[in-house]
Design a protein around this motif. Structure first.
Motif, PDB file in Angstrom:
ATOM      1  N   ALA A  80      57.594 -26.642 -18.092  1.00 39.17           N
ATOM      2  CA  ALA A  80      56.779 -27.858 -17.986  1.00 39.17           C
ATOM      3  C   ALA A  80      55.572 -27.702 -17.063  1.00 39.17           C
ATOM      4  CB  ALA A  80      57.646 -29.042 -17.555  1.00 39.17           C
ATOM      5  N   PRO A  81      55.722 -27.140 -15.852  1.00 43.48           N
ATOM      6  CA  PRO A  81      54.542 -27.020 -14.988  1.00 43.48           C
ATOM      7  C   PRO A  81      53.419 -26.208 -15.624  1.00 43.48           C
ATOM      8  CG  PRO A  81      56.552 -26.665 -13.725  1.00 43.48           C
ATOM      9  CD  PRO A  81      56.954 -26.679 -15.168  1.00 43.48           C
ATOM     10  N   THR A  82      53.780 -25.170 -16.371  1.00 45.12           N
ATOM     11  CA  THR A  82      52.766 -24.321 -16.999  1.00 45.12           C
ATOM     12  C   THR A  82      51.995 -25.077 -18.065  1.00 45.12           C
ATOM     13  OG1 THR A  82      53.995 -22.282 -16.560  1.00 45.12           O
ATOM     14  CG2 THR A  82      52.411 -22.236 -18.376  1.00 45.12           C
ATOM     15  N   ILE A  83      52.706 -25.761 -18.967  1.00 41.77           N
ATOM     16  CA  ILE A  83      51.988 -26.433 -20.048  1.00 41.77           C
ATOM     17  C   ILE A  83      51.221 -27.651 -19.528  1.00 41.77           C
ATOM     18  CG2 ILE A  83      53.642 -25.583 -21.747  1.00 41.77           C
ATOM     19  CD1 ILE A  83      54.708 -28.409 -22.030  1.00 41.77           C
ATOM     20  N   GLU A  84      51.731 -28.298 -18.474  1.00 39.86           N
ATOM     21  CA  GLU A  84      50.996 -29.423 -17.891  1.00 39.86           C
ATOM     22  C   GLU A  84      49.683 -28.947 -17.284  1.00 39.86           C
ATOM     23  OE1 GLU A  84      53.853 -31.026 -15.210  1.00 39.86           O
ATOM     24  OE2 GLU A  84      55.082 -31.884 -16.812  1.00 39.86           O
ATOM     25  N   HIS A  85      49.705 -27.792 -16.635  1.00 33.29           N
ATOM     26  CA  HIS A  85      48.486 -27.231 -16.057  1.00 33.29           C
ATOM     27  C   HIS A  85      47.461 -26.918 -17.147  1.00 33.29           C
ATOM     28  CE1 HIS A  85      46.008 -25.076 -13.158  1.00 33.29           C
ATOM     29  NE2 HIS A  85      45.939 -24.067 -14.002  1.00 33.29           N
ATOM     30  N   MET A  86      47.941 -26.638 -18.358  1.00 35.67           N
ATOM     31  CA  MET A  86      47.061 -26.313 -19.482  1.00 35.67           C
ATOM     32  C   MET A  86      46.520 -27.557 -20.183  1.00 35.67           C
ATOM     33  SD  MET A  86      49.474 -23.315 -21.088  1.00 35.67           S
ATOM     34  CE  MET A  86      48.463 -23.097 -22.561  1.00 35.67           C
ATOM     35  N   GLY A  87      47.007 -28.748 -19.803  1.00 37.71           N
ATOM     36  CA  GLY A  87      46.525 -29.968 -20.432  1.00 37.71           C
ATOM     37  C   GLY A  87      47.437 -30.509 -21.513  1.00 37.71           C
ATOM     38  N   TYR A  88      48.726 -30.125 -21.475  1.00 39.22           N
ATOM     39  CA  TYR A  88      49.706 -30.612 -22.441  1.00 39.22           C
ATOM     40  C   TYR A  88      50.838 -31.328 -21.710  1.00 39.22           C
ATOM     41  CZ  TYR A  88      47.334 -27.183 -25.396  1.00 39.22           C
ATOM     42  OH  TYR A  88      46.386 -26.473 -26.079  1.00 39.22           O
ATOM     43  N   GLU A  89      51.681 -32.015 -22.458  1.00 36.66           N
ATOM     44  CA  GLU A  89      52.851 -32.680 -21.896  1.00 36.66           C
ATOM     45  C   GLU A  89      54.085 -32.329 -22.714  1.00 36.66           C
ATOM     46  OE1 GLU A  89      50.449 -36.624 -20.241  1.00 36.66           O
ATOM     47  OE2 GLU A  89      52.057 -36.852 -21.715  1.00 36.66           O
ATOM     48  N   LEU A  90      55.192 -32.128 -22.030  1.00 36.20           N
ATOM     49  CA  LEU A  90      56.445 -31.786 -22.688  1.00 36.20           C
ATOM     50  C   LEU A  90      57.072 -33.038 -23.294  1.00 36.20           C
ATOM     51  CD1 LEU A  90      58.514 -29.478 -23.172  1.00 36.20           C
ATOM     52  CD2 LEU A  90      59.646 -30.224 -21.067  1.00 36.20           C
ATOM     53  N   VAL A  91      57.436 -32.957 -24.565  1.00 35.09           N
ATOM     54  CA  VAL A  91      58.104 -34.060 -25.257  1.00 35.09           C
ATOM     55  C   VAL A  91      59.603 -33.791 -25.380  1.00 35.09           C
ATOM     56  CG1 VAL A  91      58.270 -35.350 -27.430  1.00 35.09           C
ATOM     57  CG2 VAL A  91      56.031 -34.661 -26.550  1.00 35.09           C
ATOM     58  N   ARG A  92      59.966 -32.547 -25.691  1.00 37.45           N
ATOM     59  CA  ARG A  92      61.384 -32.230 -25.859  1.00 37.45           C
ATOM     60  C   ARG A  92      61.603 -30.727 -25.828  1.00 37.45           C
ATOM     61  NH1 ARG A  92      64.115 -33.606 -31.519  1.00 37.45           N
ATOM     62  NH2 ARG A  92      63.230 -31.576 -32.060  1.00 37.45           N
ATOM     63  N   VAL A  93      62.728 -30.325 -25.249  1.00 35.44           N
ATOM     64  CA  VAL A  93      63.251 -28.967 -25.390  1.00 35.44           C
ATOM     65  C   VAL A  93      64.583 -29.082 -26.103  1.00 35.44           C
ATOM     66  CG1 VAL A  93      64.163 -26.936 -24.207  1.00 35.44           C
ATOM     67  CG2 VAL A  93      62.131 -28.082 -23.308  1.00 35.44           C
ATOM     68  N   GLN A  94      64.777 -28.268 -27.125  1.00 31.72           N
ATOM     69  CA  GLN A  94      66.044 -28.295 -27.852  1.00 31.72           C
ATOM     70  C   GLN A  94      66.447 -26.867 -28.193  1.00 31.72           C
ATOM     71  OE1 GLN A  94      67.161 -31.521 -30.743  1.00 31.72           O
ATOM     72  NE2 GLN A  94      66.878 -29.886 -32.217  1.00 31.72           N
ATOM     73  N   VAL A  95      67.683 -26.507 -27.888  1.00 34.14           N
ATOM     74  CA  VAL A  95      68.208 -25.175 -28.189  1.00 34.14           C
ATOM     75  C   VAL A  95      69.282 -25.314 -29.253  1.00 34.14           C
ATOM     76  CG1 VAL A  95      69.340 -23.119 -27.266  1.00 34.14           C
ATOM     77  CG2 VAL A  95      67.739 -24.406 -25.830  1.00 34.14           C
ATOM     78  N   SER A  96      69.159 -24.536 -30.325  1.00 39.31           N
ATOM     79  CA  SER A  96      70.139 -24.602 -31.410  1.00 39.31           C
ATOM     80  C   SER A  96      70.532 -23.193 -31.828  1.00 39.31           C
ATOM     81  CB  SER A  96      69.565 -25.365 -32.608  1.00 39.31           C
ATOM     82  OG  SER A  96      68.396 -24.730 -33.090  1.00 39.31           O
ATOM     83  N   GLY A  97      71.734 -23.072 -32.379  1.00 38.85           N
ATOM     84  CA  GLY A  97      72.212 -21.779 -32.843  1.00 38.85           C
ATOM     85  C   GLY A  97      72.875 -20.989 -31.728  1.00 38.85           C
ATOM     86  N   LYS A  98      73.738 -20.055 -32.105  1.00 38.45           N
ATOM     87  CA  LYS A  98      74.474 -19.264 -31.127  1.00 38.45           C
ATOM     88  C   LYS A  98      74.162 -17.776 -31.234  1.00 38.45           C
ATOM     89  CE  LYS A  98      78.360 -22.497 -30.746  1.00 38.45           C
ATOM     90  NZ  LYS A  98      79.831 -22.671 -30.873  1.00 38.45           N
ATOM     91  N   GLU A  99      74.226 -17.228 -32.454  1.00 42.40           N
ATOM     92  CA  GLU A  99      74.032 -15.789 -32.611  1.00 42.40           C
ATOM     93  C   GLU A  99      72.624 -15.374 -32.212  1.00 42.40           C
ATOM     94  OE1 GLU A  99      74.337 -12.414 -36.137  1.00 42.40           O
ATOM     95  OE2 GLU A  99      75.478 -14.277 -36.278  1.00 42.40           O
ATOM     96  N   ARG A 100      71.624 -16.118 -32.674  1.00 37.87           N
ATOM     97  CA  ARG A 100      70.235 -15.917 -32.258  1.00 37.87           C
ATOM     98  C   ARG A 100      69.646 -17.295 -31.994  1.00 37.87           C
ATOM     99  NH1 ARG A 100      65.745 -11.755 -34.557  1.00 37.87           N
ATOM    100  NH2 ARG A 100      64.067 -12.388 -33.170  1.00 37.87           N
ATOM    101  N   PRO A 101      69.777 -17.820 -30.778  1.00 32.44           N
ATOM    102  CA  PRO A 101      69.353 -19.191 -30.491  1.00 32.44           C
ATOM    103  C   PRO A 101      67.869 -19.417 -30.774  1.00 32.44           C
ATOM    104  CG  PRO A 101      70.657 -18.288 -28.685  1.00 32.44           C
ATOM    105  CD  PRO A 101      70.328 -17.146 -29.598  1.00 32.44           C
ATOM    106  N   VAL A 102      67.563 -20.626 -31.215  1.00 30.85           N
ATOM    107  CA  VAL A 102      66.183 -21.059 -31.399  1.00 30.85           C
ATOM    108  C   VAL A 102      65.862 -22.062 -30.299  1.00 30.85           C
ATOM    109  CG1 VAL A 102      64.560 -22.277 -32.896  1.00 30.85           C
ATOM    110  CG2 VAL A 102      66.236 -20.704 -33.891  1.00 30.85           C
ATOM    111  N   VAL A 103      64.828 -21.775 -29.529  1.00 29.53           N
ATOM    112  CA  VAL A 103      64.372 -22.664 -28.467  1.00 29.53           C
ATOM    113  C   VAL A 103      63.145 -23.401 -28.987  1.00 29.53           C
ATOM    114  CG1 VAL A 103      63.521 -22.842 -26.102  1.00 29.53           C
ATOM    115  CG2 VAL A 103      65.204 -21.075 -26.699  1.00 29.53           C
ATOM    116  N   GLN A 104      63.277 -24.711 -29.189  1.00 24.64           N
ATOM    117  CA  GLN A 104      62.154 -25.496 -29.687  1.00 24.64           C
ATOM    118  C   GLN A 104      61.494 -26.233 -28.531  1.00 24.64           C
ATOM    119  OE1 GLN A 104      62.491 -29.381 -31.606  1.00 24.64           O
ATOM    120  NE2 GLN A 104      61.492 -28.519 -33.410  1.00 24.64           N
TER     121      GLN A 104
END
Length: 248
Positions: A80-104
């Protein structure tokens, strides 16, 4: 639109070429470096499912971040601090899957301008670098960066207030007056409470700490309200400046 980042040690790519396709932009990094793939997606099919929770906390600054728990909280705190410094805002982090997780990572531009492929690319590079250092997930993983979309999750008070007047659906952790799922017109929110005008005309005040999931419902009115003006066509590189104020 969505960006996909593969963990650099696992990418196995050996091309440094970049190209444009009918579906968006594809950038392939040299071997041993992260790979990013950017594609345009239809708004209704882009973010299937719900956010994990819609509760939130407010920082000492005026930037409100959504609440996360466990692994998702560690990732959110890291990026969050990195993207906020770039002029963006975090809406959601979601992690799904186990064998090869996807971080959204779902983000907005802080200036509320239309989200573009270039925004996905910038966030993907920055967040990928942060997660490569923090290393919150063992083994192979995939990073997806996307805008919140039209039928977006409502994870912050500002989301409820910005889209007041539009149809939303809410799932509660604990039933309220015998109901665990509510649907109605969003009336706004403050630090503690979100308000809905239900389909029977009554108004419901919902403790935000009791909201498990909340999102907008895709309607013609919502599509019209969120359509980018012709002068801000996301495909027009000169139409609107980036979040740093410079035209792209």
């Amino acid at each position: 639109m969505r960006g996909v980042h593969h963990a650099p040690a696992k990418s196995g790519l050996n091309s440094a070429a970049g190209r444009l396709t009918s579906g968006g932009a594809i950038l392939l990094a040299p071997a041993g470096r992260p790979a990013y793939i950017f594609t345009d997606q239809s708004p209704s099919g882009l973010f299937g499912g719900w956010p994990e929770r819609a509760a939130f906390f407010v920082l000492g600054t005026d930037i409100e971040r959504p609440h996360h728990e466990g692994l998702e909280a560690r990732i959110a705190d890291a990026v969050a601090p990195t993207i906020e410094h770039m002029g963006y805002e975090l809406v959601r982090v979601q992690v799904s899957g186990k064998e090869r997780p996807v971080v959204q990572i779902m983000a907005d531009r802080a200036d509320e301008a239309p989200f573009r492929v270039e925004d996905c690319e910038a966030i993907s590079h920055a967040v990928g670098a942060v997660l490569d250092v923090e290393d919150p997930i063992r083994g192979e993983w995939t990073l997806e960066v996307s805008s919140a979309g039209i039928d977006r999750p409502l994870t912050r008070a500002k989301d409820w207030n910005r889209f007041a007047g539009h149809l939303a659906q809410v799932e509660l952790q604990v039933p309220q007056e015998g109901r665990k799922r509510l649907k109605g017109i969003a009336l706004g929110a403050d630090a503690e409470t979100a308000r809905l005008r239900l389909e029977d005309g009554s108004e419901a005040s919902i403790a935000r700490s009791n909201i498990r999931r909340a999102k907008l419902v895709l309607t013609d009115d919502l599509i019209a309200a969120t359509a980018a003006p012709a002068s801000q066509d996301p495909d027009d590189e000169d139409a609107s400046p980036g979040p740093d104020g410079k035209p792209h």
